[in-house]
Design a protein around this motif. Sequence first.
Motif, short mmCIF file in Angstrom:
data_model
loop_
_atom_site.label_atom_id
_atom_site.label_comp_id
_atom_site.label_asym_id
_atom_site.label_seq_id
_atom_site.Cartn_x
_atom_site.Cartn_y
_atom_site.Cartn_z
N ASP A 149 60.83 61.83 26.29
CA ASP A 149 60.84 62.60 25.05
C ASP A 149 62.13 62.41 24.27
N ILE A 150 63.26 62.33 24.97
CA ILE A 150 64.55 62.14 24.31
C ILE A 150 64.61 60.76 23.66
N VAL A 151 64.19 59.74 24.39
CA VAL A 151 64.18 58.37 23.85
C VAL A 151 63.32 58.31 22.59
N ASN A 152 62.13 58.88 22.65
CA ASN A 152 61.23 58.87 21.49
C ASN A 152 61.81 59.65 20.31
N ALA A 153 62.36 60.84 20.57
CA ALA A 153 62.90 61.68 19.50
C ALA A 153 64.10 61.03 18.83
N ALA A 154 64.85 60.23 19.59
CA ALA A 154 66.04 59.57 19.05
C ALA A 154 65.69 58.25 18.34
N GLY A 155 64.41 57.88 18.39
CA GLY A 155 64.00 56.63 17.75
C GLY A 155 64.44 55.39 18.52
N LEU A 156 64.59 55.55 19.83
CA LEU A 156 64.99 54.44 20.69
C LEU A 156 63.79 53.87 21.42
N GLU A 157 64.00 52.76 22.07
CA GLU A 157 63.00 52.17 22.94
C GLU A 157 63.59 52.09 24.34
N TRP A 158 62.73 52.06 25.36
CA TRP A 158 63.21 51.99 26.73
C TRP A 158 64.15 50.82 26.94
#
Length: 90
Positions: free
Chosen positions: A61-70
Amino acid sequence: MSDTARLDYVLSRFEVKRKRGKDEYDVLCPVHGDKQASAGIRLSSSGSILINCMAGCTTEDIVNAAGLEWKDLFPPDDNSFERDDTVKVA
């Protein structure tokens, strides 16, 4: 991209509140309405970037909310070694 450059990129997606040590930062979690930094980001010795929210938000959820990718959290695979998948029987 170097580990430090990747860390800087990831940190640019968060509101950094405090540096805790070498390559360790307290940030506001983008998943819930943080007023105090409840998430931490650090660069591990293996080059992976670790993200943890003390309020219980998942890393996904944090990765997605920050607009990052794995892939932003891990060093690129440089194929500088060969993996040996041979099974050895004694």
